[in-house]
Design an enzyme around this catalytic site. Structure first.
Site, short mmCIF file in Angstrom:
data_model
loop_
_atom_site.label_atom_id
_atom_site.label_comp_id
_atom_site.label_asym_id
_atom_site.label_seq_id
_atom_site.Cartn_x
_atom_site.Cartn_y
_atom_site.Cartn_z
CG ASP A 239 -93.95 -100.19 -132.22
OD1 ASP A 239 -93.22 -101.21 -132.16
OD2 ASP A 239 -94.69 -99.84 -131.29
CG ASP B 209 -84.91 -102.37 -133.58
OD1 ASP B 209 -84.74 -101.68 -132.54
OD2 ASP B 209 -84.64 -103.58 -133.63
CG ASN C 65 -91.01 -105.65 -109.54
OD1 ASN C 65 -91.39 -106.15 -108.47
ND2 ASN C 65 -91.74 -105.69 -110.64
CE1 TYR D 247 -89.53 -102.15 -118.07
CE2 TYR D 247 -90.02 -101.96 -115.72
CZ TYR D 247 -90.33 -101.67 -117.04
OH TYR D 247 -91.44 -100.90 -117.32
P1 NAD Z 1 -96.14 -102.58 -124.63
O1 NAD Z 1 -95.26 -103.78 -124.65
O2 NAD Z 1 -97.62 -102.78 -124.74
O3 NAD Z 1 -95.71 -101.57 -125.81
C1 NAD Z 1 -94.36 -101.25 -126.06
C2 NAD Z 1 -94.22 -100.90 -127.52
O4 NAD Z 1 -92.82 -100.61 -127.75
C3 NAD Z 1 -94.60 -102.05 -128.46
O5 NAD Z 1 -95.47 -101.59 -129.47
C4 NAD Z 1 -93.26 -102.52 -129.02
O6 NAD Z 1 -93.35 -103.05 -130.32
C5 NAD Z 1 -92.46 -101.22 -128.98
N1 NAD Z 1 -91.01 -101.50 -129.04
C6 NAD Z 1 -90.33 -102.44 -128.33
N2 NAD Z 1 -89.04 -102.47 -128.72
C7 NAD Z 1 -88.90 -101.51 -129.68
C8 NAD Z 1 -87.81 -101.09 -130.48
N3 NAD Z 1 -86.59 -101.64 -130.36
N4 NAD Z 1 -88.00 -100.09 -131.36
C9 NAD Z 1 -89.24 -99.53 -131.52
N5 NAD Z 1 -90.31 -99.91 -130.79
C10 NAD Z 1 -90.14 -100.89 -129.89
O7 NAD Z 1 -95.75 -101.78 -123.31
P2 NAD Z 1 -96.58 -100.69 -122.46
O8 NAD Z 1 -97.17 -101.37 -121.30
O9 NAD Z 1 -97.46 -99.88 -123.33
O10 NAD Z 1 -95.36 -99.80 -121.92
C11 NAD Z 1 -94.93 -98.60 -122.53
C12 NAD Z 1 -93.82 -98.01 -121.68
O11 NAD Z 1 -94.29 -97.81 -120.34
C13 NAD Z 1 -92.59 -98.90 -121.57
O12 NAD Z 1 -91.42 -98.10 -121.56
C14 NAD Z 1 -92.79 -99.57 -120.22
O13 NAD Z 1 -91.57 -100.00 -119.67
C15 NAD Z 1 -93.42 -98.46 -119.43
N6 NAD Z 1 -94.20 -98.88 -118.25
C16 NAD Z 1 -95.33 -99.63 -118.38
C17 NAD Z 1 -96.05 -99.99 -117.23
C18 NAD Z 1 -97.35 -100.80 -117.28
O14 NAD Z 1 -97.95 -101.06 -116.23
N7 NAD Z 1 -97.83 -101.20 -118.45
C19 NAD Z 1 -95.60 -99.60 -115.97
C20 NAD Z 1 -94.44 -98.84 -115.89
C21 NAD Z 1 -93.76 -98.49 -117.04
#
Ligand code: NAD
Length: 450
Positions: A241, A264, A350, A356
């Site tokens: 992360d 990153d 969406n 996205y």
């Molecule tokens: P979140 O924002 O809680 O967690 C995402 C994590 O990715 C964070 O810890 C962030 O620090 C890390 N991150 C962001 N940019 C980064 C980078 N450049 N390098 C390294 N780490 C990085 O999101 P989430 O809800 O847990 O979602 C996780 C995945 O699931 C994502 O790809 C999201 O698009 C996808 N998703 C989520 C949902 C939902 O309902 N929550 C639905 C569909 C898809």
């Protein structure tokens, strides 16, 4: 994070209210716990025509300790307990008229299905049919299974797996997944298996024992759940992360006995740093889960380049660059697995999410295109597309938006991060070698993009 409405609807008073008002009653789903039997009751297996999978399915279930019942007879006679799974081998279908036998088997069997049950249909892909009539019969199953999934209640699900001739050896892993609690929030889906060399599982409880797995975005939310489930299944997890999330990342890594790597993924040296870490400490990598993702929502007409570019960089370009660098550097160990997190938005679109949704749709195209190259190495690359998942992010939505978003699916509730994690962990198992280039939706059969 509890689902207040589901808990209320399943309380004594709430049951009476919801029944009297005709309101939905979301069920408590059957989720996987280590040591749990595959099914909480017997299974019934039927076939439409001369199916070629029935014997193998019966053997597979008996080996799992599942009692296999005879189908309900024409006079309505049954063989004891209500089934926990109804499985149809539809590989014998030749014409739409043969679908009558599918109906004859399914109608009485599904009527007896217990709560949190499973309906699973296995069939040949329509694209391999010999005639338009055969293609029609096979495609008809698509509508059938998606409708059954919408009719089922009590947390039960229905799914369809296409099994081309020659891929029979690949069915065990998907059949186990769809029957088990690991697939609790995967509903109304159609996926395919292909032929592959399937290794013999060393330990069903720890299918990832001895594997090194990278999980990006592992500090919180879905990524933290993925890291925990993969560690539970035996993997050593390299949790990745951004530095700003370093404390939470360290907490997750410590909890699961993994390694934290602050990185990153969009940095120009990200792939190189990851490769150095993996080569030096582990001599390569078995599993990569590209989970990190961001949103920067705005209507297209108001979206600036920074919003567009940052979302593309994290959600799509980093996956492409890192995966390509791991391939070029020969860092993947034999039988490697890559899973990329897409989204329902990438399928349905969406409002406010052109950036996205474009990035997440791109992920689906990417895994499909890379799959043949991965298959040559007996490796796989797949995507999962989560629907409404209950996370800290969705908890911050306005009440009305959140309630509607979480209810408009056949299971009438949001999924949990663990539901996405279990699906990803299943795709990374050695036994899932025949699942490649697929996008599996974890959305409870969301009405969006269905
Ligand atoms: P979140 O924002 O809680 O967690 C995402 C994590 O990715 C964070 O810890 C962030 O620090 C890390 N991150 C962001 N940019 C980064 C980078 N450049 N390098 C390294 N780490 C990085 O999101 P989430 O809800 O847990 O979602 C996780 C995945 O699931 C994502 O790809 C999201 O698009 C996808 N998703 C989520 C949902 C939902 O309902 N929550 C639905 C569909 C898809």
């Amino acid at each position: 994070m509890s689902d207040w409405y589901r808990d209320f609807a399943n309380s004594g008073f709430g049951t009476t209210i919801t029944e009297n008002l005709g309101l939905p009653r979301p069920a408590v789903l059957r989720r996987y716990e280590p040591g749990q039997p595959l099914l909480p009751g017997p299974a019934v297996i039927g076939s439409a025509g001369e199916g070629r999978l029935r014997d193998a399915l019966t053997e597979l279930l008996r080996a799992e300790g599942v009692h296999v019942q005879s189908p309900v007879t024409a006079d309505g006679a049954t063989d004891g307990e209500k089934p926990a799974a109804v499985i149809l081998d539809a590989t014998g279908l030749r014409t739409p008229a043969d679908l009558a036998s599918a109906h004859d088997f399914l109608a009485p069997a599904v009527k007896r299905l217990r709560a949190t049950g499973r309906v699973l249909i296995l069939a040949d892909p329509p694209s391999d049919a010999d005639s338009p009539a055969q293609a029609a019969a096979r495609q008809a199953l698509d509508g059938l299974v998606r409708s059954i999934a919408k009719e089922l209640r009590g947390g039960s699900t229905a799914n369809l797996v296409h099994v081309p001739v020659g891929a029979e050896g690949s069915i065990a892993s998907p059949v186990r997944f769809f029957l088990s609690g690991r697939s609790a929030y995967v509903d109304g889906q159609v996926m395919s298996v292909s032929s592959a060399d399937i290794p013999v599982a060393a330990d069903d409880e720890k299918p990832l024992a001895g594997k090194v797995a990278v999980v990006t975005g592992a500090a919180r939310g879905i990524g933290a759940a993925i890291a925990k489930v993969m560690a539970r299944d035996g993997a050593h997890v390299v949790a990745v992360d951004i530095p700003a999330a370093g404390d939470k990342l360290a907490e997750v890594a410590n909890e699961i006995g993994g390694t934290a790597l602050q990185l990153d993924i969009t940095a120009s040296d990200a792939a190189q740093r990851l490769i150095e870490h993996l080569e030096e400490r582990h001599g390569g990598v078995d599993v990569v889960v590209h989970n990190a993702g961001i949103t920067r929502d705005k209507l297209l007409v108001n979206m600036d380049a920074a919003r567009w570019n940052s979302v593309m960089a994290v959600n799509l370009q980093a996956m492409l660059d890192i995966t390509q660098a791991l391939l070029d550097g020969d860092v993947f160990k034999p039988g490697a697995r890559v899973v990329c997190v897409s989204s329902q938005s990438g399928i349905a679109g969406n409002r406010g999410q052109t950036n996205y949704a474009a990035s997440k749709a791109g992920v689906i195209g990417m895994v499909r295109a890379w799959a043949p190259q991965f298959a040559e190495r007996n490796a796989t690359i797949n995507a999962v597309a989560p629907g409404f998942i209950v996370t800290e992010m969705t908890a911050k939505m306005p009440f009305g938006t959140r309630e509607i978003g979480s209810r408009i699916n056949s299971l009438q509730q949001g999924g949990l991060p663990v539901d996405v994690a279990e699906t990803i962990a299943w795709l990374t198992q050695p036994g899932s070698a025949g699942v490649n280039g697929q996008t599996v939706r974890v959305c409870g059969q969301s009405m969006l993009g269905a």
